[in-house]
Design a protein around this motif. Structure first.
Motif, PDB file in Angstrom:
ATOM      1  N   SER A   1     -13.593   2.843  -1.151  1.00 46.33           N
ATOM      2  CA  SER A   1     -13.706   1.790  -0.138  1.00 46.33           C
ATOM      3  C   SER A   1     -12.412   1.033   0.149  1.00 46.33           C
ATOM      4  O   SER A   1     -12.429  -0.187   0.318  1.00 46.33           O
ATOM      5  CB  SER A   1     -14.782   0.780  -0.556  1.00 46.33           C
ATOM      6  OG  SER A   1     -16.038   1.392  -0.648  1.00 46.33           O
ATOM      7  N   ASN A   2     -11.281   1.725   0.215  1.00 43.01           N
ATOM      8  CA  ASN A   2      -9.992   1.081   0.479  1.00 43.01           C
ATOM      9  C   ASN A   2      -9.633   0.036  -0.580  1.00 43.01           C
ATOM     10  O   ASN A   2      -8.873  -0.893  -0.311  1.00 43.01           O
ATOM     11  CB  ASN A   2      -9.977   0.421   1.866  1.00 43.01           C
ATOM     12  CG  ASN A   2     -10.150   1.416   2.989  1.00 43.01           C
ATOM     13  OD1 ASN A   2      -9.287   2.264   3.209  1.00 43.01           O
ATOM     14  ND2 ASN A   2     -11.273   1.338   3.688  1.00 43.01           N
TER      15      ASN A   2
ATOM     16  N   LEU B   1      11.046   3.695  -3.770  1.00 43.80           N
ATOM     17  CA  LEU B   1       9.716   3.336  -3.273  1.00 43.80           C
ATOM     18  C   LEU B   1       9.825   2.805  -1.852  1.00 43.80           C
ATOM     19  O   LEU B   1      10.428   1.748  -1.621  1.00 43.80           O
ATOM     20  CB  LEU B   1       9.080   2.265  -4.167  1.00 43.80           C
ATOM     21  CG  LEU B   1       8.509   2.700  -5.512  1.00 43.80           C
ATOM     22  CD1 LEU B   1       7.867   1.512  -6.210  1.00 43.80           C
ATOM     23  CD2 LEU B   1       7.491   3.815  -5.331  1.00 43.80           C
ATOM     24  N   PRO B   2       9.244   3.501  -0.868  1.00 36.02           N
ATOM     25  CA  PRO B   2       9.223   2.969   0.500  1.00 36.02           C
ATOM     26  C   PRO B   2       8.194   1.861   0.622  1.00 36.02           C
ATOM     27  O   PRO B   2       7.215   1.813  -0.137  1.00 36.02           O
ATOM     28  CB  PRO B   2       8.829   4.189   1.335  1.00 36.02           C
ATOM     29  CG  PRO B   2       8.029   5.036   0.406  1.00 36.02           C
ATOM     30  CD  PRO B   2       8.602   4.815  -0.969  1.00 36.02           C
ATOM     31  N   LEU B   3       8.389   0.954   1.560  1.00 35.13           N
ATOM     32  CA  LEU B   3       7.491  -0.176   1.774  1.00 35.13           C
ATOM     33  C   LEU B   3       6.827  -0.065   3.138  1.00 35.13           C
ATOM     34  O   LEU B   3       7.439   0.390   4.115  1.00 35.13           O
ATOM     35  CB  LEU B   3       8.258  -1.496   1.690  1.00 35.13           C
ATOM     36  CG  LEU B   3       9.011  -1.755   0.378  1.00 35.13           C
ATOM     37  CD1 LEU B   3       9.833  -3.038   0.487  1.00 35.13           C
ATOM     38  CD2 LEU B   3       8.052  -1.831  -0.796  1.00 35.13           C
ATOM     39  N   SER B   4       5.577  -0.490   3.235  1.00 30.33           N
ATOM     40  CA  SER B   4       4.869  -0.455   4.524  1.00 30.33           C
ATOM     41  C   SER B   4       5.413  -1.512   5.480  1.00 30.33           C
ATOM     42  O   SER B   4       5.392  -1.332   6.699  1.00 30.33           O
ATOM     43  CB  SER B   4       3.370  -0.672   4.304  1.00 30.33           C
ATOM     44  OG  SER B   4       3.112  -1.915   3.699  1.00 30.33           O
TER      45      SER B   4
ATOM     46  N   PRO C   1       0.795  -1.241   0.000  1.00 34.50           N
ATOM     47  CA  PRO C   1       0.000   0.000   0.000  1.00 34.50           C
ATOM     48  C   PRO C   1       0.819   1.278   0.000  1.00 34.50           C
ATOM     49  O   PRO C   1       0.464   2.243  -0.687  1.00 34.50           O
ATOM     50  CB  PRO C   1      -0.871  -0.130   1.258  1.00 34.50           C
ATOM     51  CG  PRO C   1      -0.264  -1.199   2.086  1.00 34.50           C
ATOM     52  CD  PRO C   1       0.444  -2.120   1.130  1.00 34.50           C
ATOM     53  N   LEU C   2       1.922   1.325   0.752  1.00 38.04           N
ATOM     54  CA  LEU C   2       2.727   2.539   0.795  1.00 38.04           C
ATOM     55  C   LEU C   2       3.430   2.766  -0.541  1.00 38.04           C
ATOM     56  O   LEU C   2       3.492   3.898  -1.050  1.00 38.04           O
ATOM     57  CB  LEU C   2       3.761   2.457   1.928  1.00 38.04           C
ATOM     58  CG  LEU C   2       4.639   3.697   2.132  1.00 38.04           C
ATOM     59  CD1 LEU C   2       3.790   4.942   2.372  1.00 38.04           C
ATOM     60  CD2 LEU C   2       5.624   3.474   3.288  1.00 38.04           C
ATOM     61  N   ALA C   3       3.941   1.699  -1.136  1.00 37.15           N
ATOM     62  CA  ALA C   3       4.578   1.827  -2.451  1.00 37.15           C
ATOM     63  C   ALA C   3       3.556   2.281  -3.494  1.00 37.15           C
ATOM     64  O   ALA C   3       3.845   3.155  -4.320  1.00 37.15           O
ATOM     65  CB  ALA C   3       5.204   0.491  -2.856  1.00 37.15           C
TER      66      ALA C   3
ATOM     67  N   ILE D   1      -6.659  -2.397   7.553  1.00 32.89           N
ATOM     68  CA  ILE D   1      -7.136  -1.686   6.365  1.00 32.89           C
ATOM     69  C   ILE D   1      -7.046  -0.179   6.558  1.00 32.89           C
ATOM     70  O   ILE D   1      -6.509   0.549   5.730  1.00 32.89           O
ATOM     71  CB  ILE D   1      -8.590  -2.083   6.034  1.00 32.89           C
ATOM     72  CG1 ILE D   1      -8.654  -3.546   5.592  1.00 32.89           C
ATOM     73  CG2 ILE D   1      -9.159  -1.187   4.951  1.00 32.89           C
ATOM     74  CD1 ILE D   1      -7.978  -3.832   4.302  1.00 32.89           C
ATOM     75  N   ALA D   2      -7.585   0.299   7.686  1.00 29.36           N
ATOM     76  CA  ALA D   2      -7.590   1.751   7.928  1.00 29.36           C
ATOM     77  C   ALA D   2      -6.170   2.297   8.034  1.00 29.36           C
ATOM     78  O   ALA D   2      -5.865   3.380   7.526  1.00 29.36           O
ATOM     79  CB  ALA D   2      -8.374   2.059   9.197  1.00 29.36           C
ATOM     80  N   GLY D   3      -5.296   1.551   8.678  1.00 30.89           N
ATOM     81  CA  GLY D   3      -3.927   2.024   8.865  1.00 30.89           C
ATOM     82  C   GLY D   3      -3.066   1.928   7.616  1.00 30.89           C
ATOM     83  O   GLY D   3      -2.051   2.602   7.508  1.00 30.89           O
ATOM     84  N   ALA D   4      -3.486   1.095   6.665  1.00 31.60           N
ATOM     85  CA  ALA D   4      -2.666   0.882   5.474  1.00 31.60           C
ATOM     86  C   ALA D   4      -2.679   2.072   4.528  1.00 31.60           C
ATOM     87  O   ALA D   4      -1.748   2.269   3.759  1.00 31.60           O
ATOM     88  CB  ALA D   4      -3.151  -0.365   4.741  1.00 31.60           C
TER      89      ALA D   4
END
Length: 558
Positions: free
Chosen positions: A479-480, A410-413, A93-95, A469-472
């Motif tokens: 809807s995420n 690209l940072p990773l979560s 998700p972060l990438a 989900i919310a934190g990602a």
């Protein structure tokens, strides 16, 4: 003297091209430390596995299950400098947030995709980059506002009732369910919905058994695209000079059946778009009264857009060819994604009769025999859950491609383990690297959605979603999910599509019961996934359709 200079020039060009290819095999890349599946083809790398219509699903599922958000794939060696040997597959998700939102200017749509879209649709929103894309989006965003969507519900209901009548004529009086091609009916309905609500134009009254040539041409696009996916990277070699029509003609001269068929379809699409535009322009010139006498009564998207364009400042106004191109884009995008999503939903409801019954009960209790307005549709929680879960599990578009304009990071979560054993929290991505954003994989990521991420469970949307989900901070606009993408290139019509789905499903499940056919249906991976029967290449979805036998309690409720 001229001949030796020419020889030297040719030698330098050939040497430069060879070095561009071969240095990828000689020099190491930071991506070589990223885990990924082995390539099964020296010529194609993993690319053919990724886009194969029938076998691509297994490969994409393997990437989703086996890699923690990122994988290094091998691209084809190919014959174009745009074909790189390494391809980064991303669903962390972060990438993804950096690719589609934060650093979107570094990861634009590849030039070959933009050019291919321009050949198909003209210089519209899906065929523009940078400032031109932002200018077009600025003009189009207000057109898809909630206020305008509310005004379209009566149009959707009117078209939906025509569909119900057409199906009722074919199943009434029969001893049992009748087998119908529901993909064909969903395609015709979606085309008429985008026609009336989007363009103020009727393509198909849904009366005859066979739609007109235009509707048939549009319906053939997904299957046709699956035949030419591997050739799209030849597009940069088509001439940049001349009109879009000239480029389409050149494409049609290439001796490959898929490209020739696509050229024919695109020509039909463009001609009809010009006809509709000229008709709408004449009505606007005659004044509001002439507009309100037309289909859609001036509430359709194109009438709203054309009025806004006329009143815009000179710097914001879209030229005529760009307005016409939006029409071609709306027709294609509005028909295929919605019709295939509706078809998927009907299949899932047929495979889960308890869910179909639950949805039917909710709709009948809310509608009480009448049509639901915008607020009524939005109040149906289980209907909303069915739509969200279908679009989560089966996004019509599986992947989207980007390409780095410069070296990037690209940072990773979550850190991943490199092939050398080190923990990696970010990935250096060299300039020119193709990046494939795994929309399918993001929606089914078990690390976020739980171990049941591969199952269809509408009930998951009726309770709190998993904490992860919310934190990602998944960058999707809906809807995420990545179903409609995110950032500045997110699907501009996703609210329109959602509303269409809800209206059609409400009207259908109120009247009909849907069962799976005995015929083997295969869903094909393509730009937009589509179903076929066994090995038949023609798009089709046979289903058994019968009238609902209502219980006395339903009659009392309604």
């Amino acid at each position: 003297m001229l001949y030796p200079l020419l020889q030297a020039s040719v030698f330098l060009i050939v040497a430069g091209v060879l070095w561009k290819y071969l240095k990828q095999l000689v020099l190491r890349s930071p991506l070589d430390n990223i885990p990924g599946p082995p390539s099964n083809s020296f010529l194609y790398g993993n690319l053919r596995q990724l886009i194969s219509p029938k076998y691509g699903w297994g490969f994409v599922e393997h990437l989703t299950e086996s890699y923690p958000g990122v994988a290094c794939l091998r691209g084809p060696l190919g014959v174009s400098p745009l074909l790189h040997n390494r391809l980064l597959y991303v669903f962390d998700p972060l990438a993804m947030h950096h690719v589609v939102v934060k650093d979107a200017h570094i990861f634009p749509m590849p030039a070959w995709v933009v050019k291919f879209n321009r050949i198909r649709f003209g210089p519209g929103i899906v065929a523009s980059l940078g400032d031109n894309h932002r200018r077009q989006r600025k003009m189009l965003n207000p057109v898809f506002s909630i206020a305008h969507m509310r005004g379209m519900v009566p149009i959707f209901n009117e078209v939906g009732h025509k569909l119900v009548k057409a199906l009722e004529d074919r199943v009434s009086g029969q001893a049992g369910p009748v087998e119908l091609d529901m993909l064909a009916w969903m395609g015709r309905t979606a085309l008429e919905l985008i026609g009336q609500a989007g363009l103020g134009y009727s393509f198909d009254p849904l009366v005859a058994d066979t739609p007109d040539d235009f509707a048939m041409a549009i319906k053939a696009i997904p299957a046709t695209m699956s035949k030419v996916n591997h050739l799209r990277r030849l597009v940069p070699y088509l001439p940049d000079t001349g009109s879009d029509a000239t480029r389409r003609k050149v494409m049609g001269m290439i001796p490959q059946s898929g490209l020739q068929e696509l050229s024919r379809i695109v020509g039909i699409l463009h001609r009809r778009s010009v006809e509709i535009y000229e008709d709408r322009k004449r009505a606007l010139a005659q004044g509001d009264e002439a507009v309100t006498r037309q289909i859609g009564e001036g509430k359709d998207i194109m009438s709203i857009l054309m009025r806004a364009n006329l009143s815009a400042s000179e710097g914001d106004r879209l030229p005529e060819d760009e307005v016409i191109a939006q029409m071609s884009t709306f027709i294609f995008a509005g028909m295929d994604t919605t019709s295939n999503a509706l078809s998927r939903t009907l299949c899932l409801l047929a495979a889960h009769p308890d869910a179909q019954e639950k949805l039917r009960k909710e709709v009948l209790e809310a509608s009480k025999g009448g049509d639901l307005d915008y607020d009524g549709l939005e109040s149906l929680r289980y209907l909303d859950a069915v739509c969200r879960e279908t679009l989560r599990l089966h996004p019509p578009v599986t992947n989207m491609f980007r390409e780095t304009l410069q070296d990037a990071v690209l940072p990773l979560s979550q850190p991943i383990r490199g092939l050398d054993g080190t923990a990696l929290r970010e990935i250096p991505v060299p300039k020119g690297t193709p990046v494939c954003v795994g929309m399918f994989s993001s929606n089914r990521n078990k690390a976020l959605w739980g171990e049941d991420a591969g199952e269809w469970k509408p009930e998951r949307w009726l309770t709190a979603l998993p904490d992860g989900i919310a934190g990602a901070k998944i960058p999707g606009v809906y809807s995420n999910l990545m179903t409609f993408s995110g950032g500045g290139r997110a699907c501009i019509g996703f609210k329109f599509s959602q509303l269409e789905m809800k209206v059609v499903l409400c009207l259908l499940v109120s009247k009909f019961n849907f069962e799976l056919s005995d015929k083997p249906v295969v869903w094909n991976l393509s730009n937009i996934s589509f179903p076929t029967v066994a090995n038949n290449p023609r798009s089709a979805l046979p289903m058994r359709v019968g009238l609902v036998q209502r219980t006395s309690s339903w009659r009392d409720d309604s």
